[in-house]
Scaffold this active site. Structure first.
Site, PDB file in Angstrom:
ATOM      1  CD  GLU A 312      -3.086  -1.211   2.075  1.00  0.00           C
ATOM      2  OE1 GLU A 312      -4.151  -1.326   2.153  1.00  0.00           O
ATOM      3  OE2 GLU A 312      -2.444  -0.798   3.425  1.00  0.00           O
TER       4      GLU A 312
HETATM    5  C1  ACM Z   1      -2.217  -5.390   4.074  1.00  0.00           C
HETATM    6  O1  ACM Z   1      -3.574  -5.629   4.672  1.00  0.00           O
HETATM    7  N1  ACM Z   1      -2.281  -3.979   3.837  1.00  0.00           N
HETATM    8  C2  ACM Z   1      -1.276  -6.272   4.017  1.00  0.00           C
END
Ligand code: ACM
Length: 664
Positions: A312
């Site tokens: 992310e």
């Molecule tokens: C995640 O759930 N961002 C690995």
């Protein structure tokens, strides 16, 4: 018929209702006749290889037996002439650092006179002791273990639980409880998510401003880390630390702003989501810092794997900084993905330099990376198969997110070798090492985390240990209820946390009407809570939504009763009447508990759908057909009750809808 054929035929036919309560189900099991009594003369004997860890493990077993049975079994029983009730034979020592390749198999043979537990390594002994503890049951003769022969070994070598200690802090003693729970269901990897935007949770001696300015004082000292590592090793559990980078790094920057891509000001993040702050992959000093930091942490954590996160990264600050744009141009990078791949390769080299193998979330997947890394697939099931096809080893977490409030059955039916992975070649399948459940802590605290993880985690543990064909959901739920109690004896606080949360909601009032309501609601699923209102680290998580089980056992059982109508009619009516009448009992609490006030419409809806269900039951019984107007009105009631309120779902709506639809 051989014993094994008999066992296979039992498996094929589904376990009989009175069958064992083991979870995970062993690879091979042959039930016998009779039982070994558990009484105050219970004693453990050893043959073969011995080490302190085995002695400690049997002492834990005895303490658990005492808790469960109430029988005062001495920890050090005099040997005397009586044979040991449990005789352990261990072949050899384990590796100095527990690893993926170690043998965890064991054989457990219970006869009326003695149990023999034989295993090549201490890890196998630990797994066999967990099975023995689950076999203990109370019957008309007292406590005992049914005679049985078990030959067992895991399907996957990597069976993990990830806990995020960044979003909400979790103290050491709470983590220890989870390690006890993990050991009880034969899990073997604790993945410790130690840093994120909302907190940097470990002491660095090289870079102390990390914890001093990034943790609000909530961090683990290195001494505490060593204590947890020892606790895990005693239970046959590896500990894989994660330091999430280059994104999810806001908490690093108050202390070390020179690592950041943006100019700041830098603060610990207090809310949930994906944020802009991230490391600057173009600066050499970032890698010098990470060399020192990874070196320090690699020396502290003995496991051969080191998790660098990688998930992310929104890349906004990489886009906006002219220096970074110039770097990308000079290096022929076309995207932020290319830039992240560059960062990942640089970090991987540091991880290797310090003697470790890298693991990261599936965003790190890039063909240029060396093939000894492990990819943790979370964004979708296809990432796992894709990694295996490209020659990488991988573990599955997609489908095992405990924080998303799905049922045990939902998780149970997700198989690391199912879906896209079922089409892999045998060699590619061999690269799938197992899986890890994830407990992200945005909507849980140390006071609710046991109830959020357990007992559902046990169903995932079975998926990762037991043969693939063990997938009977009804039998899983039957055994999960027993395992939930056993986890209580093993020291997990899930049941107690639920009771406390009910008491908190009730305040000065009676708990029972709160329980009746809480039992039939579920938190909204997936990432819905973040959309429902603004949450931060300071938001109290003390409401009905924080109390309700992730998936309602009561609603599931009620659905089964509705399926069994008309035979189950008396039970169906009894529940519907209880729910119809509960709103009146709850009214004084709804008025006097600030925490419960928001639940007033949920309680009113429960009464309304219960009335609809009772009327439907009358129609069924009388054989009269209801009018179209009645049907429309009741389906309208159900539709309104099905909408989320106070971030909970009324989980008895679907079975009551079925009941109404069942009348002609
Ligand atoms: C995640 O759930 N961002 C690995």
């Amino acid at each position: 018929m051989s014993k094994w054929l008999f066992f296979a035929s039992m498996l094929a036919a589904g376990w009989p209702a009175e069958a064992h309560n083991l979870m995970p189900v062993p690879a091979k099991m042959t039930p016998g006749q009779g039982r070994l009594a558990i009484d105050a003369s219970f004693r453990v004997g050893f043959e073969g290889y011995q080490e302190a860890r085995l002695k400690d493990a049997t002492a834990r077993l005895v303490r658990q037996l005492v808790r469960q049975t109430g029988i005062p079994i001495p920890l050090e029983a005099p040997g005397g002439g009586t044979p040991a009730a449990l005789l352990i034979h261990c072949g050899r020592a384990s590796d100095t650092v527990q690893n993926l390749r170690e043998d965890e198999s064991y054989r457990l043979r219970v006869t009326a006179g003695q149990t023999q537990l034989t295993a090549p390594t201490p890890l196998g002994v630990l797994r066999g002791l967990a099975t023995f503890a689950q076999l203990v049951e109370l019957d008309a003769q007292g406590f005992g273990v049914p005679t049985v022969e078990i030959v067992d070994s895991p399907r996957f070598a990597w069976r993990g639980l990830m806990i995020d200690v960044a979003r909400h802090w979790i103290p050491l003693e709470v983590l220890k409880r989870h390690l006890d729970g993990m050991a009880a269901v034969k899990l073997n990897v604790f993945h410790w998510h130690l840093s994120d935007d909302q907190g940097f949770r470990i002491e660095s001696r090289k870079f102390p401003k990390l914890q001093q300015m990034g943790s609000d004082g909530h961090y683990f000292t290195q001494q505490q880390v060593r204590e947890l590592l020892a606790y895990a090793r005693e239970r046959g559990i590896r500990v894989v630390p994660e330091f999430d980078m280059p994104g999810h790094t806001s908490a690093w920057f108050p202390g070390y702003p020179e690592l950041a891509a943006g100019p700041g000001p830098h603060e610990i993040e207090r809310s949930w989501g994906i944020f802009d702050p991230c490391m600057d992959p173009t600066r050499e000093e970032v890698y010098r810092f990470l060399d020192g930091f990874i070196g320090e942490m690699a020396a502290l954590f003995p496991d051969e794997y080191f998790h660098i996160g990688g998930d992310e990264v929104n890349g906004k600050l990489w886009d906006s900084a002219p220096r970074i744009a110039e770097f990308k141009r000079q290096h022929g990078m076309r995207s932020n993905e290319d830039l992240q791949a560059y960062f990942t390769r640089r970090v991987q080299a540091l991880v290797r330099k310090h003697g470790k193998k890298m693991i990261g979330w599936d965003e790190i997947l890039h063909p240029d990376l060396p093939k000894d890394i492990v990819v943790q697939s979370w964004r979708g099931p296809q990432g796992l198969a894709q990694a295996a096809r490209q020659g990488f080893r991988a573990i599955l977490s997609n489908g095992y997110y405990l924080d998303l409030m799905h049922s045990a059955a939902d998780h149970y039916l997700v198989d690391p070798l199912g879906g896209a992975a079922s089409e892999l070649t045998a060699e590619q399948k061999g690269r799938i090492l197992g899986g890890e459940a994830c407990m992200w802590m945005e909507y849980a605290t140390e006071r609710s985390v046991d109830a959020r993880i357990w007992p559902r985690m046990a169903a995932i543990a079975e998926r990762l240990w037991s043969p693939q064909e063990v997938r009977d959901v009804a039998d899983m739920y039957r055994r999960l209820a027993a395992v939930s109690r056993e986890l209580d004896w093993a020291g997990v606080d899930h049941q107690w946390q639920y009771e406390q949360a009910l008491e908190r909601l009730a305040g000065e009032g009676p708990v029972e009407p709160v329980r009746v309501l809480a039992e039939v609601v579920e938190p909204i699923k997936n990432y819905g809570r973040g959309q429902a209102r603004k949450y931060t680290q300071q938001t109290p998580l003390n409401r009905l939504v924080d109390t309700a089980q992730p998936a309602s056992d009561r609603a599931r059982e009620f659905s089964e009763l509705v399926e069994r109508l008309p035979a189950s009619e008396a039970d169906v009516r009894r529940w519907l009447m209880l729910w119809r009448d509960n709103d009146a009992r709850l009214q004084p609490l709804l008025r006097n508990s600030a925490l419960l006030a928001e639940a007033a419409p949920v309680s009113a809806n429960l009464a309304a759908v219960a009335v609809a269900g009772l009327e439907a039951l009358e129609y069924r019984q009388s054989g009269r057909a209801p009018s179209t107007a009645w049907r429309q009105e009741k389906l309208g009631v159900l539709d309104r009750a099905a909408a989320p309120q106070a971030e909970v779902l009324l989980s008895v709506v679907p079975p009551i809808r079925k009941l109404i639809q069942s009348i002609q």
